[in-house]
Structure formats: structure tokens, C-alpha cells
Design a protein around this motif. Structure first.
Motif, PDB file in Angstrom:
ATOM      1  N   MET A 194      45.827  24.347  40.801  1.00 38.58           N
ATOM      2  CA  MET A 194      44.600  25.055  40.439  1.00 38.58           C
ATOM      3  C   MET A 194      44.369  24.967  38.925  1.00 38.58           C
ATOM      4  O   MET A 194      45.300  25.044  38.141  1.00 38.58           O
ATOM      5  N   LYS A 195      43.073  24.840  38.559  1.00 37.45           N
ATOM      6  CA  LYS A 195      42.739  24.753  37.136  1.00 37.45           C
ATOM      7  C   LYS A 195      42.811  26.110  36.457  1.00 37.45           C
ATOM      8  O   LYS A 195      42.806  26.218  35.235  1.00 37.45           O
ATOM      9  N   GLY A 196      42.828  27.157  37.265  1.00 38.79           N
ATOM     10  CA  GLY A 196      42.843  28.498  36.687  1.00 38.79           C
ATOM     11  C   GLY A 196      42.269  29.480  37.691  1.00 38.79           C
ATOM     12  O   GLY A 196      41.718  29.092  38.726  1.00 38.79           O
ATOM     13  N   LYS A 197      42.397  30.762  37.374  1.00 38.16           N
ATOM     14  CA  LYS A 197      41.938  31.839  38.265  1.00 38.16           C
ATOM     15  C   LYS A 197      40.803  32.586  37.555  1.00 38.16           C
ATOM     16  O   LYS A 197      40.993  33.101  36.442  1.00 38.16           O
ATOM     17  N   ILE A 198      39.637  32.576  38.203  1.00 35.96           N
ATOM     18  CA  ILE A 198      38.437  33.140  37.569  1.00 35.96           C
ATOM     19  C   ILE A 198      37.951  34.349  38.361  1.00 35.96           C
ATOM     20  O   ILE A 198      37.741  34.245  39.584  1.00 35.96           O
ATOM     21  N   LEU A 199      37.790  35.474  37.672  1.00 30.17           N
ATOM     22  CA  LEU A 199      37.165  36.655  38.291  1.00 30.17           C
ATOM     23  C   LEU A 199      35.653  36.519  38.148  1.00 30.17           C
ATOM     24  O   LEU A 199      35.152  36.331  37.032  1.00 30.17           O
ATOM     25  N   VAL A 200      34.949  36.600  39.285  1.00 28.32           N
ATOM     26  CA  VAL A 200      33.482  36.551  39.270  1.00 28.32           C
ATOM     27  C   VAL A 200      32.967  37.916  39.700  1.00 28.32           C
ATOM     28  O   VAL A 200      33.052  38.290  40.881  1.00 28.32           O
ATOM     29  N   THR A 201      32.449  38.700  38.751  1.00 26.66           N
ATOM     30  CA  THR A 201      31.890  40.000  39.133  1.00 26.66           C
ATOM     31  C   THR A 201      30.457  39.774  39.602  1.00 26.66           C
ATOM     32  O   THR A 201      29.750  38.925  39.065  1.00 26.66           O
ATOM     33  N   GLY A 202      30.052  40.469  40.662  1.00 24.73           N
ATOM     34  CA  GLY A 202      28.734  40.204  41.249  1.00 24.73           C
ATOM     35  C   GLY A 202      28.738  38.882  42.004  1.00 24.73           C
ATOM     36  O   GLY A 202      27.713  38.238  42.171  1.00 24.73           O
ATOM     37  N   GLY A 203      29.875  38.471  42.482  1.00 20.48           N
ATOM     38  CA  GLY A 203      30.065  37.140  43.068  1.00 20.48           C
ATOM     39  C   GLY A 203      29.478  36.935  44.450  1.00 20.48           C
ATOM     40  O   GLY A 203      29.452  35.809  44.945  1.00 20.48           O
ATOM     41  N   THR A 204      28.979  37.996  45.109  1.00 19.00           N
ATOM     42  CA  THR A 204      28.270  37.784  46.382  1.00 19.00           C
ATOM     43  C   THR A 204      26.757  37.810  46.138  1.00 19.00           C
ATOM     44  O   THR A 204      25.972  37.751  47.070  1.00 19.00           O
ATOM     45  N   THR A 224      27.747  30.089  41.798  1.00 18.73           N
ATOM     46  CA  THR A 224      28.757  29.767  40.774  1.00 18.73           C
ATOM     47  C   THR A 224      30.145  29.715  41.385  1.00 18.73           C
ATOM     48  O   THR A 224      30.953  28.834  41.069  1.00 18.73           O
ATOM     49  N   ALA A 225      30.421  30.615  42.334  1.00 19.30           N
ATOM     50  CA  ALA A 225      31.724  30.595  43.029  1.00 19.30           C
ATOM     51  C   ALA A 225      31.923  29.240  43.711  1.00 19.30           C
ATOM     52  O   ALA A 225      33.009  28.634  43.634  1.00 19.30           O
ATOM     53  N   VAL A 226      30.875  28.725  44.352  1.00 18.91           N
ATOM     54  CA  VAL A 226      30.958  27.409  45.020  1.00 18.91           C
ATOM     55  C   VAL A 226      31.313  26.322  44.012  1.00 18.91           C
ATOM     56  O   VAL A 226      32.232  25.517  44.223  1.00 18.91           O
ATOM     57  N   GLU A 227      30.615  26.307  42.884  1.00 22.78           N
ATOM     58  CA  GLU A 227      30.857  25.241  41.895  1.00 22.78           C
ATOM     59  C   GLU A 227      32.233  25.381  41.243  1.00 22.78           C
ATOM     60  O   GLU A 227      32.888  24.379  40.938  1.00 22.78           O
ATOM     61  N   LEU A 228      32.718  26.613  41.075  1.00 23.20           N
ATOM     62  CA  LEU A 228      34.064  26.823  40.521  1.00 23.20           C
ATOM     63  C   LEU A 228      35.122  26.273  41.481  1.00 23.20           C
ATOM     64  O   LEU A 228      36.050  25.559  41.086  1.00 23.20           O
ATOM     65  N   ILE A 229      34.960  26.577  42.770  1.00 23.90           N
ATOM     66  CA  ILE A 229      35.925  26.092  43.772  1.00 23.90           C
ATOM     67  C   ILE A 229      35.889  24.565  43.827  1.00 23.90           C
ATOM     68  O   ILE A 229      36.925  23.896  43.845  1.00 23.90           O
ATOM     69  N   ASN A 230      34.670  24.018  43.813  1.00 25.89           N
ATOM     70  CA  ASN A 230      34.529  22.540  43.816  1.00 25.89           C
ATOM     71  C   ASN A 230      35.237  21.913  42.616  1.00 25.89           C
ATOM     72  O   ASN A 230      35.714  20.792  42.681  1.00 25.89           O
ATOM     73  N   GLU A 231      35.293  22.659  41.530  1.00 25.66           N
ATOM     74  CA  GLU A 231      35.888  22.146  40.277  1.00 25.66           C
ATOM     75  C   GLU A 231      37.400  22.379  40.245  1.00 25.66           C
ATOM     76  O   GLU A 231      38.082  21.985  39.298  1.00 25.66           O
ATOM     77  N   GLY A 232      37.935  23.075  41.284  1.00 26.15           N
ATOM     78  CA  GLY A 232      39.393  23.265  41.361  1.00 26.15           C
ATOM     79  C   GLY A 232      39.888  24.600  40.837  1.00 26.15           C
ATOM     80  O   GLY A 232      41.085  24.786  40.598  1.00 26.15           O
ATOM     81  N   TYR A 233      38.984  25.559  40.658  1.00 23.23           N
ATOM     82  CA  TYR A 233      39.397  26.899  40.225  1.00 23.23           C
ATOM     83  C   TYR A 233      39.656  27.803  41.447  1.00 23.23           C
ATOM     84  O   TYR A 233      39.044  27.615  42.505  1.00 23.23           O
ATOM     85  N   GLU A 234      40.551  28.784  41.258  1.00 28.67           N
ATOM     86  CA  GLU A 234      40.693  29.856  42.246  1.00 28.67           C
ATOM     87  C   GLU A 234      39.699  30.955  41.881  1.00 28.67           C
ATOM     88  O   GLU A 234      39.575  31.305  40.698  1.00 28.67           O
ATOM     89  N   VAL A 235      38.965  31.469  42.862  1.00 28.91           N
ATOM     90  CA  VAL A 235      37.925  32.471  42.582  1.00 28.91           C
ATOM     91  C   VAL A 235      38.282  33.810  43.224  1.00 28.91           C
ATOM     92  O   VAL A 235      38.659  33.870  44.405  1.00 28.91           O
ATOM     93  N   VAL A 236      38.170  34.867  42.422  1.00 31.05           N
ATOM     94  CA  VAL A 236      38.333  36.244  42.924  1.00 31.05           C
ATOM     95  C   VAL A 236      37.006  36.953  42.675  1.00 31.05           C
ATOM     96  O   VAL A 236      36.455  36.843  41.565  1.00 31.05           O
ATOM     97  N   ILE A 237      36.478  37.626  43.678  1.00 28.29           N
ATOM     98  CA  ILE A 237      35.164  38.280  43.550  1.00 28.29           C
ATOM     99  C   ILE A 237      35.307  39.792  43.607  1.00 28.29           C
ATOM    100  O   ILE A 237      36.024  40.329  44.456  1.00 28.29           O
TER     101      ILE A 237
END
Ligand code: WQD
Length: 342
Positions: free
Chosen positions: A1-11, A18-31
Motif C-alpha cells: 500500500m502507498k499509504g493510509k488515507i482518512l477521508v472525512t465525508g467519504g460517502t 476521491t475514495a475510488v481514485e485513491l484506491i485505484n492509486e494503491g492507497y488504503e482508504v478509511v472513511i
């Protein structure tokens, strides 16, 4: 993983794309989302597109106890992309306290926790509304910020100032504010899109709901502006292009490429379209006729704004790739999915 990103307001609309593009880029996403303006169906949509369902925590980040408990559980967050906020300009005029408490309180809580647990990077969701009605167009990041026309716009200006003051005070905090123009459209798969609660305040969802027969008629707010066809001009940007700008901004900081600890970028296309041009483009691209009427101007609206995106193009290496046609096509495909006619 490239890193773990917290996305507030992610739904939400922009957060989910943005969550989709982060995952596509190899990031782990927490919402984190309080679901005040979205549902958990969005998580299923993200999973259908990417094959990954982000971990999800439902609470409002104005609740500092829940936020502290979150950071005690979710360790090793590399950066935060902060979308969670109330965003209806008209509602903010009627309920200013709700907007100041929610939009400013959530940012202050996040910054405090970031300092406590050592998260160093934040991308902040700002807005072209900070420019008010600019005298000179297109607007650059140096265009003076004007007194806000609404409490919503004022919260964005105040939040930018909070970020600047906090990064000055805490040398190890990096922040990037992205000033969005008018986000519209939907992911090409139509698994996620804009789902406004109630009667849409914004033009494009009102267009798609009228085309789908959910609304009688579009009211075009004013045709006496000093523009070629008399209707107001905006810089519409495809939500996927906007989402990609967030991935580039967060990577810039995570990879240590930012050149100051507070940076700000205009995220638009650089092209303005009038209301009537947008209505006609929707009709042309989707082969539908729209019922609309010209009415009085909407109080608080500005006449025209569009971005000079040179700085984002050259410094971020980001440029909008999708034009008004794809914005209108994807918005319609999503609306048909929502009403079960696709
Ligand atoms: C666009 C144009 C209206 C509805 C929005 C957000 C704001 C910010 C910027 C993020 C205007 C006209 C609209 C309708 C119409 N985004 N219109 N009939 O006001 O530019 O601001 O984007 O921060 O939060 O609110 O967008 O879509 O409401 O209006 O004629 O039924 O369409 O007058 O000229 P706006 P909008």
C-alpha cells in the motif's frame, strides 16, 4: 500500500469519487461520515468499482470524544482529506450557527487530533466561493478573497485562515487547500454519483431530475446578466477530474514534494459555460428536450466566474481532462441508474 488515507465525508459526492481514485492509486482508504447527506450504499458502489470496500466509521467529527477514540483505534494514518462539511449556500443563510459549528468545529477538532497523534498532512476542501464576484477573470490563486456572500462561503474563508495560522504554529503540519469550481457529473460506471437530499439547489442535478420527470421545469435564474446570452457563467468541472486532483495533492505531501506548509490551488477547467449553454449541451448530448423557463435572478448569485488553472497545471501536474459533454453524459447515466431506468 502507498499509504493510509482518512477521508472525512467519504460517502458524499466528491468524497466517494476521491475514495475510488485513491484506491485505484494503491492507497488504503478509511472513511468517517455521519451519513447526514449520504447512505452506506455508496460503500457498495465504491466496492463495485474498485473491488475494495473502505473501512467505515459513522460519527460526526464535531464529537471530539468519538474522534479521539477513532484515532486510538486507527493507527498509522498518513494523511487526511477533509470533505465533511455542510455545503448548501441557501441553507447556510437560514442556519448560520449550524454551518459555523459544523464546518469550523470539525476542522478544529481534526487539527487538534492530528497534532496529538502526529498526522502531518491534510488536503482541505475549499471553494471558489471565496472569490465572491471577481473583478478580473479568469481568477488566479492571487485574486483577492472577497467578503463572503453567504455563511457557507465564510466558513471556507475562515477554515483557510485556520489552516494558515495552524501550519505557521506547528512547523511539521502540511496542508493543501483545493478551491473547487462547480463539481458535476458522475463516475462512468454510474455506481456512484451525486445524490442531493430533497429539491436540488444546484443546476445539474435539477437538470437531470427534470429530464427524468421528477421535476416539472427548470427555472433559469436570470437572463439579464452582462454575459453573451444573459445567463450566469460557471466553471463546471467533472467530479472525477476533481477527485484525481485530491490524489495528486495528497501524494505531493506524503512524498515530501510540497514547497510550503500551506498551499492553495484552483481546481477548475478554465472554461466557463452559461446556464443556457449547459442546458442545451445536456439536451444535445443525451437527446432529450428540457422544459425550462427564465425567472428572476437568485439572491446571492454572482454573474460569472471561471478559473486560471495554470498554477495547478504546472505545479501539481494536474489538468482537467473531461469536458462538458462527458459531464452531462455521466450525470444523465447516473440519474437513469438512480430511477431504475438504465
Ligand atoms: C450554478 C448556476 C445558478 C439552479 C455551487 C455550490 C457551492 C460551490 C460552487 C463548492 C448559477 C444557476 C442553479 C437552478 C439555475 N461548490 N441555477 N437554476 O451557485 O455556482 O455554487 O458551486 O463549494 O457550494 O453551491 O452552483 O449549481 O447552484 O448554480 O439557473 O435551478 O446555475 O443561478 O448561475 P453555484 P449552482
Amino acid at each position: 500500500m502507498k499509504g493510509k488515507i482518512l477521508v472525512t465525508g467519504g460517502t458524499g459526492f466528491i468524497g466517494s469519487h476521491t475514495a475510488v481514485e485513491l484506491i485505484n492509486e494503491g492507497y488504503e482508504v478509511v472513511i468517517i461520515d455521519d451519513l447526514s447527506n449520504s447512505t452506506t450504499d455508496v460503500l457498495d458502489g465504491i466496492e463495485k468499482i474498485t473491488g475494495t470496500k473502505p473501512s467505515f466509521h459513522q460519527f460526526n467529527i464535531c464529537d471530539e470524544h468519538q474522534l479521539k477514540a477513532f484515532f486510538e483505534k486507527e493507527k498509522d494514518i498518513d494523511a487526511i482529506i477533509h470533505f465533511a462539511a455542510s455545503k448548501a449556500v441557501g441553507e447556510s443563510v437560514e442556519k448560520p450557527i449550524l454551518y459555523y459549528r459544523n464546518n469550523i468545529g470539525s476542522l478544529v477538532n481534526l487539527l487538534e487530533e492530528m497534532n496529538n497523534v502526529g498526522v502531518k498532512h491534510m488536503v482541505f476542501s475549499s471553494s471558489c466561493t471565496v472569490y465572491g464576484q471577481p473583478e478580473k477573470l479568469p481568477v488566479t490563486e492571487q485574486t483577492p478573497v472577497q467578503p463572503a456572500e453567504s455563511p457557507y462561503g465564510n466558513t471556507k474563508q475562515i477554515c483557510e485562515e485556520i489552516l494558515q495560522d495552524t501550519t505557521k504554529a506547528h512547523g511539521n503540519l502540511n496542508t493543501i487547500a483545493l478551491r473547487y469550481f462547480n463539481p458535476v457529473g458522475a463516475h462512468e460506471t454510474a455506481h456512484i454519483g451525486e445524490l442531493p437530499n430533497g429539491v436540488p439547489a444546484n443546476l445539474v442535478p435539477f437538470i437531470t431530475q427534470t429530464a427524468a420527470g421528477l421535476r416539472e421545469q427548470i427555472s433559469v435564474f436570470g437572463s439579464d446578466y452582462n454575459t453573451p446570452d444573459g445567463t450566469a457563467i460557471r466553471d463546471y468541472i467533472h467530479v472525477v477530474d476533481l477527485a484525481k486532483a485530491h490524489v495528486i495533492a495528497v501524494s505531493r505531501m506524503v512524498e515530501g514534494k510540497n514547497k510550503a506548509n500551506y498551499e492553495c490551488f484552483n481546481i477548475g477547467t478554465g472554461t466557463g459555460y452559461s446556464v443556457l449553454e449547459t442546458v442545451k449541451k445536456f439536451e444535445e448530448v443525451n437527446g432529450v428536450n428540457l422544459n425550462y423557463k427564465i425567472v428572476d435572478r437568485r439572491p446571492g448569485d454572482i454573474e460569472q466566474i471561471y478559473a486560471d488553472t495554470t498554477y495547478a497545471n504546472e505545479e501539481l501536474g494536474w489538468k482537467a481532462e473531461l469536458g462538458l459533454e462527458e459531464m452531462m453524459r455521466s450525470a444523465w447515466k447516473w440519474q437513469l441508474r438512480v430511477v431504475g431506468k438504465d
